[in-house]
Design a protein around this motif. Structure first.
Motif, PDB file in Angstrom:
ATOM      1  N   HIS A 264      41.752  34.018  44.306  1.00 22.20           N
ATOM      2  CA  HIS A 264      42.739  35.625  44.556  1.00 22.20           C
ATOM      3  C   HIS A 264      42.303  36.358  44.140  1.00 22.20           C
ATOM      4  CE1 HIS A 264      41.166  34.618  40.403  1.00 22.20           C
ATOM      5  NE2 HIS A 264      42.043  35.462  39.783  1.00 22.20           N
ATOM      6  N   GLU A 265      43.015  38.093  44.018  1.00 20.07           N
ATOM      7  CA  GLU A 265      43.044  39.043  44.006  1.00 20.07           C
ATOM      8  C   GLU A 265      43.428  39.346  43.082  1.00 20.07           C
ATOM      9  OE1 GLU A 265      43.548  40.319  48.476  1.00 20.07           O
ATOM     10  OE2 GLU A 265      43.337  42.267  46.897  1.00 20.07           O
ATOM     11  N   PRO A 318      40.027  45.871  40.612  1.00 18.20           N
ATOM     12  CA  PRO A 318      40.228  44.674  41.658  1.00 18.20           C
ATOM     13  C   PRO A 318      41.584  46.393  41.888  1.00 18.20           C
ATOM     14  CG  PRO A 318      40.802  44.856  39.480  1.00 18.20           C
ATOM     15  CD  PRO A 318      39.547  44.986  39.390  1.00 18.20           C
ATOM     16  N   PRO A 325      44.541  48.330  46.199  1.00 14.02           N
ATOM     17  CA  PRO A 325      43.870  47.068  45.745  1.00 14.02           C
ATOM     18  C   PRO A 325      42.580  46.798  46.538  1.00 14.02           C
ATOM     19  CG  PRO A 325      45.669  46.179  47.161  1.00 14.02           C
ATOM     20  CD  PRO A 325      45.996  48.041  47.317  1.00 14.02           C
ATOM     21  N   GLY A 327      40.294  44.691  48.019  1.00 12.38           N
ATOM     22  CA  GLY A 327      40.557  42.712  48.754  1.00 12.38           C
ATOM     23  C   GLY A 327      38.414  42.947  49.118  1.00 12.38           C
ATOM     24  N   THR A 329      36.933  42.017  46.452  1.00 13.20           N
ATOM     25  CA  THR A 329      36.999  41.872  44.965  1.00 13.20           C
ATOM     26  C   THR A 329      37.461  39.876  45.082  1.00 13.20           C
ATOM     27  OG1 THR A 329      38.618  42.403  43.659  1.00 13.20           O
ATOM     28  CG2 THR A 329      36.452  43.409  43.892  1.00 13.20           C
ATOM     29  N   LEU A 330      37.750  39.974  46.583  1.00 12.84           N
ATOM     30  CA  LEU A 330      38.638  38.505  45.569  1.00 12.84           C
ATOM     31  C   LEU A 330      38.137  37.199  45.347  1.00 12.84           C
ATOM     32  CD1 LEU A 330      41.220  37.122  47.458  1.00 12.84           C
ATOM     33  CD2 LEU A 330      39.145  36.126  49.202  1.00 12.84           C
TER      34      LEU A 330
END
Length: 395
Positions: A264-265, A318, A325, A327, A329-330
């Motif tokens: 998840h993010e 994040p 956002p 992404g 840092t998923l």
């Protein structure tokens, strides 16, 4: 000086005659002026001023006795091409973090030793601080125990973020509160992607817990832009243009054998952040106990696993300065084998139109406008004596 003779078409005339200070608001200090109807040959910028064309550092060529035509405006496509040429000549720029697809890891041997320490490398410390400030929050690189696991996107850990006693006290208080509940988070196919239990630190038993205060203080030490936020009245309120930073209420999460939080993010998609009016800008995850098997925090796109160590904090970003956002840092909370306790805190940033310092908030910030109107009325009431008897002391 005012009234100094200047050369005009081969003769000397007083500048007072052509450019009186009271009319034009400045003294002519140029090497060459054309105060008659003429056309100037120039490669520099020219101004049209009260019927006179003034060109810096150039000579003027007489051209008939007809009035000068105004300078034509630049067509939009020409202006765009000029801007592109300027950008090209300026060299490659740094793309915003949410548009960057590149990854900048620390050397493998450094990562294998637990990350890069900045204490003995002031040059690297300065560069890393500038990088984090550019798109995120500036990191205090002098923070004791800080190690960099990844440079861009920035991923860092802080050993000793909390003491062992503070960790134990928070686990005990959360476990005995009776507030731990399964924190279901739905996925795209209505699949529960999170099976751990959580509670927020806002109940009567937890809101004033010393460990909560310790987490906020340590966060502000690591991210100096937040200094003093925990003592603010708006610390846990929705951010506005006047108070651009705030905290979501800290949480405690408990993972038992087989529980997880799938990929998840933490950052909100653009449409969600605009609707909410804020973006999650930083995640501060604190491990409250040692976990030998399972339970690692995995950054799927970076190839990084962080194993929980009691008192250690994991910090990443994040969301970006553009309220978008990142992404990259998923991440995933891998399936726990041993029991795992963590505390998590999100730092939020205002995602609307920021008001210029000293200016009223913009039209998209109703909460800030209302707050400002309330303060204005309160100040007016105080100045007027505070009662219905009318204003006092007015002449």
């Amino acid at each position: 000086r005012h009234g100094r003779p200047v050369r005009v078409r081969g003769s000397y005339r007083s500048s007072r005659h052509h450019f009186p200070r009271h009319q034009h608001g400045f003294r002519p200090m140029f090497a060459h002026l054309s105060a008659t109807r003429s056309t100037c040959v120039s490669r520099s910028v020219a101004w049209q001023h009260s019927g006179f064309r003034v060109v810096l550092g150039t000579k003027c060529r007489p051209f008939a006795s007809r009035p000068m035509r105004p300078m034509p405006s630049m067509p939009r496509n020409t202006m765009v091409k000029a801007q592109q040429a300027v950008a090209q000549n300026a060299g490659p720029g740094v793309a915003p973090a949410h548009l960057r697809t590149t990854m900048t890891p620390v050397p493998a041997e450094v990562f294998g030793e637990g990350g890069m320490s900045l204490v003995d490398n002031p040059g690297m410390a300065l560069g890393f601080g500038d990088l984090t400030e550019h798109d995120f929050f500036r990191v205090n690189t002098d923070t004791p125990g800080l190690k960099v696991l990844h440079i861009d996107p920035p991923i860092l850990t802080i050993d000793g973020f909390l003491t062992a006693e503070a960790c134990d006290a928070l686990i005990k208080a959360a476990g005995e509160s009776g507030l731990m509940k399964t924190s279901g988070v739905g996925g795209a196919a209505n699949e529960n992607i999170r099976t751990s239990k959580t509670c927020t630190l806002d109940s009567e038993l937890l809101t004033d817990h010393p460990t909560k205060a310790a987490i906020l203080q340590a966060t502000e030490n690591a991210l100096p832009q937040l200094k003093g936020l925990k003592a603010s009245k708006t610390a846990f309120q929705k951010p506005t243009s006047l108070s651009p930073w705030s905290y979501e209420l800290p949480q405690v999460a408990h993972y038992q054998g087989g529980e997880y939080f799938k990929t998840h993010e933490d950052g909100f998609p653009e449409n969600v952040s605009q609707k909410k009016g804020y973006q999650r800008r930083a995640t501060v995850l604190v491990y409250l106990n040692d976990v030998e098997k399972g339970g690692a925090t995995r950054f799927d796109k970076l190839g990084i696993d962080v194993q929980p160590v009691k008192g250690k904090a994991l910090i990443f970003f994040p969301g970006t300065d553009a309220s978008m956002p990142d992404g990259r840092t998923l991440h995933t909370a891998t399936e726990a084998i041993d029991e795992k306790w963590i505390s998590q805190l999100w730092v939020c940033g205002f995602a609307g139109k920021h008001a210029t310092a000293g200016q009223p908030p913009g039209p998209g910030d109703r909460a800030a406008r209302r707050a400002q109107d309330k303060e204005t009325k309160k100040a007016a009431k105080k100045a007027g004596g505070g009662g219905r008897g009318g204003r006092k002391g007015s002449a």
